[in-house]
Write a protein that holds these residues in place. Structure first.
Motif, PDB file in Angstrom:
ATOM      1  N   GLN A 221       0.938  -1.266   0.014  1.00 24.54           N
ATOM      2  CA  GLN A 221       0.015   0.127  -0.041  1.00 24.54           C
ATOM      3  C   GLN A 221       0.807   1.310  -0.020  1.00 24.54           C
ATOM      4  O   GLN A 221       0.727   2.206  -0.762  1.00 24.54           O
ATOM      5  CB  GLN A 221      -0.928   0.023   1.227  1.00 24.54           C
ATOM      6  N   ALA A 222       1.919   1.165   0.726  1.00 23.14           N
ATOM      7  CA  ALA A 222       2.808   2.548   0.717  1.00 23.14           C
ATOM      8  C   ALA A 222       3.625   2.720  -0.464  1.00 23.14           C
ATOM      9  O   ALA A 222       3.939   3.851  -0.725  1.00 23.14           O
ATOM     10  CB  ALA A 222       3.680   2.327   2.043  1.00 23.14           C
ATOM     11  N   VAL A 223       3.868   1.606  -1.020  1.00 21.63           N
ATOM     12  CA  VAL A 223       4.749   1.573  -2.419  1.00 21.63           C
ATOM     13  C   VAL A 223       3.796   2.384  -3.376  1.00 21.63           C
ATOM     14  O   VAL A 223       4.494   3.323  -4.133  1.00 21.63           O
ATOM     15  CB  VAL A 223       5.164   0.329  -2.697  1.00 21.63           C
ATOM     16  N   GLN A 224       2.581   2.305  -3.299  1.00 24.01           N
ATOM     17  CA  GLN A 224       1.798   2.913  -4.125  1.00 24.01           C
ATOM     18  C   GLN A 224       1.485   4.584  -3.915  1.00 24.01           C
ATOM     19  O   GLN A 224       1.132   5.095  -4.781  1.00 24.01           O
ATOM     20  CB  GLN A 224       0.378   2.339  -4.235  1.00 24.01           C
ATOM     21  N   ILE A 226       4.140   6.250  -3.545  1.00 25.95           N
ATOM     22  CA  ILE A 226       5.409   7.124  -4.043  1.00 25.95           C
ATOM     23  C   ILE A 226       5.250   7.788  -5.250  1.00 25.95           C
ATOM     24  O   ILE A 226       5.351   9.139  -5.158  1.00 25.95           O
ATOM     25  CB  ILE A 226       6.567   6.011  -4.330  1.00 25.95           C
ATOM     26  N   ALA A 227       4.649   7.369  -6.156  1.00 24.51           N
ATOM     27  CA  ALA A 227       4.319   8.214  -7.372  1.00 24.51           C
ATOM     28  C   ALA A 227       3.216   9.130  -7.188  1.00 24.51           C
ATOM     29  O   ALA A 227       3.537  10.193  -7.563  1.00 24.51           O
ATOM     30  CB  ALA A 227       4.006   7.249  -8.643  1.00 24.51           C
ATOM     31  N   ALA A 228       2.330   8.903  -6.375  1.00 22.16           N
ATOM     32  CA  ALA A 228       1.059   9.860  -6.136  1.00 22.16           C
ATOM     33  C   ALA A 228       1.382  10.982  -5.194  1.00 22.16           C
ATOM     34  O   ALA A 228       0.910  11.968  -5.338  1.00 22.16           O
ATOM     35  CB  ALA A 228       0.066   8.964  -5.680  1.00 22.16           C
ATOM     36  N   PRO A 233       3.845  15.670  -9.795  1.00 23.87           N
ATOM     37  CA  PRO A 233       2.852  15.277 -10.806  1.00 23.87           C
ATOM     38  C   PRO A 233       3.274  15.456 -12.389  1.00 23.87           C
ATOM     39  O   PRO A 233       2.751  14.884 -13.140  1.00 23.87           O
ATOM     40  CB  PRO A 233       1.452  16.093 -10.543  1.00 23.87           C
ATOM     41  N   ILE A 234       4.211  16.388 -12.453  1.00 21.83           N
ATOM     42  CA  ILE A 234       4.548  16.749 -13.908  1.00 21.83           C
ATOM     43  C   ILE A 234       5.317  15.702 -14.479  1.00 21.83           C
ATOM     44  O   ILE A 234       5.711  15.272 -15.650  1.00 21.83           O
ATOM     45  CB  ILE A 234       5.253  18.146 -13.984  1.00 21.83           C
ATOM     46  N   ASP A 235       6.158  15.119 -13.316  1.00 24.75           N
ATOM     47  CA  ASP A 235       7.060  14.046 -13.918  1.00 24.75           C
ATOM     48  C   ASP A 235       6.334  12.411 -13.947  1.00 24.75           C
ATOM     49  O   ASP A 235       5.115  12.283 -13.193  1.00 24.75           O
ATOM     50  CB  ASP A 235       8.088  13.786 -12.685  1.00 24.75           C
ATOM     51  N   SER A 236       7.174  11.573 -14.598  1.00 25.49           N
ATOM     52  CA  SER A 236       6.356  10.337 -15.034  1.00 25.49           C
ATOM     53  C   SER A 236       7.246   9.350 -14.132  1.00 25.49           C
ATOM     54  O   SER A 236       8.522   9.474 -14.101  1.00 25.49           O
ATOM     55  CB  SER A 236       6.677   9.906 -16.441  1.00 25.49           C
ATOM     56  N   ALA A 237       6.433   8.518 -13.479  1.00 26.31           N
ATOM     57  CA  ALA A 237       7.013   7.542 -12.625  1.00 26.31           C
ATOM     58  C   ALA A 237       6.004   6.407 -12.516  1.00 26.31           C
ATOM     59  O   ALA A 237       5.002   6.418 -12.242  1.00 26.31           O
ATOM     60  CB  ALA A 237       7.459   8.044 -11.350  1.00 26.31           C
ATOM     61  N   VAL A 238       6.287   4.826 -12.668  1.00 26.86           N
ATOM     62  CA  VAL A 238       5.854   3.722 -12.246  1.00 26.86           C
ATOM     63  C   VAL A 238       6.701   3.032 -11.193  1.00 26.86           C
ATOM     64  O   VAL A 238       7.779   2.724 -11.410  1.00 26.86           O
ATOM     65  CB  VAL A 238       5.647   3.054 -13.460  1.00 26.86           C
ATOM     66  N   VAL A 239       6.029   2.625 -10.185  1.00 29.38           N
ATOM     67  CA  VAL A 239       6.711   1.765  -8.988  1.00 29.38           C
ATOM     68  C   VAL A 239       5.693   0.441  -9.203  1.00 29.38           C
ATOM     69  O   VAL A 239       4.586   0.618  -8.616  1.00 29.38           O
ATOM     70  CB  VAL A 239       6.693   2.354  -7.839  1.00 29.38           C
ATOM     71  N   SER A 240       6.015  -0.680  -9.599  1.00 29.25           N
ATOM     72  CA  SER A 240       5.016  -1.734  -9.479  1.00 29.25           C
ATOM     73  C   SER A 240       5.727  -3.003  -8.927  1.00 29.25           C
ATOM     74  O   SER A 240       6.794  -3.454  -9.196  1.00 29.25           O
ATOM     75  CB  SER A 240       4.746  -2.244 -11.175  1.00 29.25           C
ATOM     76  N   GLU A 268      16.757  11.134 -14.136  1.00 23.80           N
ATOM     77  CA  GLU A 268      17.581  10.696 -13.067  1.00 23.80           C
ATOM     78  C   GLU A 268      17.483  11.051 -11.510  1.00 23.80           C
ATOM     79  O   GLU A 268      17.202  10.150 -11.007  1.00 23.80           O
ATOM     80  CB  GLU A 268      18.839  10.901 -13.581  1.00 23.80           C
ATOM     81  N   THR A 269      16.849  12.212 -11.719  1.00 27.61           N
ATOM     82  CA  THR A 269      16.468  12.838 -10.167  1.00 27.61           C
ATOM     83  C   THR A 269      15.468  12.133  -9.604  1.00 27.61           C
ATOM     84  O   THR A 269      15.127  11.731  -8.367  1.00 27.61           O
ATOM     85  CB  THR A 269      16.282  14.470 -10.361  1.00 27.61           C
ATOM     86  N   VAL A 270      14.173  11.676 -10.566  1.00 27.78           N
ATOM     87  CA  VAL A 270      13.246  10.848  -9.965  1.00 27.78           C
ATOM     88  C   VAL A 270      13.486   9.603  -9.727  1.00 27.78           C
ATOM     89  O   VAL A 270      13.164   9.182  -8.746  1.00 27.78           O
ATOM     90  CB  VAL A 270      12.128  11.310 -11.162  1.00 27.78           C
ATOM     91  N   ARG A 271      14.381   9.268 -10.596  1.00 23.95           N
ATOM     92  CA  ARG A 271      15.116   7.530 -10.294  1.00 23.95           C
ATOM     93  C   ARG A 271      15.638   7.528  -8.737  1.00 23.95           C
ATOM     94  O   ARG A 271      15.367   6.732  -8.064  1.00 23.95           O
ATOM     95  CB  ARG A 271      15.763   7.119 -11.488  1.00 23.95           C
ATOM     96  N   ASN A 272      16.627   8.669  -8.675  1.00 18.08           N
ATOM     97  CA  ASN A 272      17.335   8.721  -7.214  1.00 18.08           C
ATOM     98  C   ASN A 272      16.180   8.770  -6.240  1.00 18.08           C
ATOM     99  O   ASN A 272      16.273   8.420  -5.070  1.00 18.08           O
ATOM    100  CB  ASN A 272      18.257   9.773  -7.261  1.00 18.08           C
ATOM    101  N   ARG A 273      15.187   9.714  -6.217  1.00 20.62           N
ATOM    102  CA  ARG A 273      14.181  10.046  -5.189  1.00 20.62           C
ATOM    103  C   ARG A 273      13.429   8.838  -5.011  1.00 20.62           C
ATOM    104  O   ARG A 273      13.225   8.281  -3.720  1.00 20.62           O
ATOM    105  CB  ARG A 273      13.286  10.974  -5.550  1.00 20.62           C
ATOM    106  N   ILE A 274      13.030   7.738  -5.946  1.00 23.71           N
ATOM    107  CA  ILE A 274      12.266   6.591  -5.761  1.00 23.71           C
ATOM    108  C   ILE A 274      13.046   5.783  -5.092  1.00 23.71           C
ATOM    109  O   ILE A 274      12.697   4.930  -4.026  1.00 23.71           O
ATOM    110  CB  ILE A 274      11.687   6.097  -7.017  1.00 23.71           C
ATOM    111  N   GLU A 275      14.137   5.646  -5.610  1.00 23.95           N
ATOM    112  CA  GLU A 275      15.216   4.542  -4.789  1.00 23.95           C
ATOM    113  C   GLU A 275      15.566   4.932  -3.224  1.00 23.95           C
ATOM    114  O   GLU A 275      15.351   4.075  -2.286  1.00 23.95           O
ATOM    115  CB  GLU A 275      16.544   4.520  -5.407  1.00 23.95           C
TER     116      GLU A 275
END
Length: 401
Positions: A221-224, A226-228, A233-240, A268-275
């Motif tokens: 539930q928490a992982v879902q 991250i993107a939201a 919101p202007i950036d694209s990201a998927v965590v599945s 890359e900045t979004v990638r770093n943030r998600i990790e």
């Protein structure tokens, strides 16, 4: 555009190219294990009359060179095609359907390879350009990072290029059409592997153990969020989260649960943030539920970024094949991955999409490459080379592109 507008050598060889493509389709091979595919490609390149054919680059990759009529500019251009198939069971019923159960060319790499071979034969026969063409036939695009392997094996040190380009087919785009865009066009591809460890117990006595199942539910539930809630919101990201494994019996609390999944971004900045956020969630939820948690985050393919100037060069070459009305420069980005990204990270270049018509989607068991696209793609390659490595019409000398 009619067949008469294609490169004449390509037109002459269309039946042969179709036969070659269908043969590759019937005998798909995976990742780096390409003995038949790479052998057939190398044999074709030698028959064509390439000046150099080198096998075993980055495992089973092949590099061939074709020198133009002159080389006053000293310039070179790299053209890349991928060769590997996918572990998919084909459901089509064509005469060239995969003869190897559980494997198929579900992404059109058989077509990509054949289009580049078609261009290679025309370029080797005519030599009507100034400089050198470097043909790159790459293994292991489908998850094996074959582009990185070839680079690490000295691809661009041994064969320096000024620019590098690739074609990918696009189902749903009409045959004879091309689409491209500058900037990020395909996503980074990362893998996540999470293990949550508790203490097993009888399901009738949960107080005797530490149950990782509620922690797993909370983490999913928490992982879902991250993107939201953590990404602009202007950036694209998927965590599945795509797999969950844990437990063997209905009446036993499992010792551990393993989850795997993927992360896709266009920056890359979004990638770093998600990790970073994934590590925080795994650690925080594990502590809250009294279990231990471990996250392995593996970066696979970087974001595929088309260079603006080279994107325009590719679009202009496509227009000479298809006409301006059949070429768009506003291709929407995709969060699917493409390991040509490794080459674009070290050399200026671009990836362009070519129409595959109303076929099934990429990686679908009913997919097939449209043979009608072979002439378009091969001629595109020829025109791109001649535009980027031009000869003077009057003197035969090179002109600066």
């Amino acid at each position: 555009m009619s067949l008469m507008d294609f490169d004449p050598v390509v037109v002459e060889n269309l039946d042969k190219l179709t036969e070659f493509r269908r043969d590759l389709h019937a005998y798909p091979e995976l990742l780096y294990d390409l003995p038949r595919t790479s052998s057939r490609v190398a044999e074709a390149l030698r028959r064509i009359g390439c000046d150099e054919v080198v096998e075993g680059v980055g495992g089973t990759g092949i590099v061939a060179t074709i020198r133009g009529a002159t080389n006053s500019s000293g310039r070179s251009i790299g053209l890349r095609a991928d060769m590997d198939a996918l572990p998919v069971l084909e459901t089509g019923d064509s005469a060239w359907k995969s003869r190897i159960a559980g494997r198929m060319h579900a992404c059109g790499h058989d077509g990509h390879t054949t289009m580049l071979l078609g261009a290679a034969e025309a370029l080797a026969k005519q030599r009507n350009f100034d400089g050198t063409v470097v043909l790159i036939f790459q293994p292991a695009e489908e998850g094996g990072a074959g582009a990185r392997a070839m680079i690490e094996d000295g691809l661009f040190d041994r064969w320096p290029v000024d620019e590098v380009y690739a074609i990918h087919n696009r189902p749903g785009l009409a045959v004879g059409h091309f689409t491209i865009a500058p900037g990020p066009i395909m996503g980074s591809v990362d893998a996540i592997d999470i293990v949550l460890r508790g203490v097993g117990a009888h399901a009738a006595a949960p107080q005797d153990g530490v149950d990782p199942v509620p922690a797993t539910a909370a983490l999913i539930q928490a992982v879902q969020t991250i993107a939201a809630r953590n990404i602009d919101p202007i950036d694209s990201a998927v965590v599945s989260i795509t797999t969950i494994h844990g437990g063997d019996a209905f009446n036993v609390i499992p010792e551990s649960i393993r989850l795997t999944g993927t992360v896709r971004t266009l920056r890359e900045t979004v990638r770093n943030r998600i990790e970073k956020r994934l590590h925080e969630l795994v650690e925080g939820i594990s502590e809250a539920f009294g279990i231990s948690g471990e996250l392995k985050y593996t970066r696979s393919y970087p974001v595929t970024v088309n260079h603006p100037q080279e994107t325009e060069y590719a679009a202009q070459a496509a227009e000479t094949v298809a006409g301006p009305a059949s070429v768009t420069r506003d291709m929407p980005p995709s969060l699917a991955g493409e390991d040509f990204a490794f080459m674009l990270a070290v050399k200026p270049g671009a990836l362009i999409n070519i129409g595959n018509g109303p076929s099934a989607g990429l990686h679908h068991p009913a997919y097939d490459f449209a043979d009608e696209a072979l002439g378009w793609g091969s001629t595109f390659w020829c025109n791109l080379v001649r535009q980027r490595l031009p000869l003077s019409a009057s003197s035969g000398e090179a002109v600066q592109p």
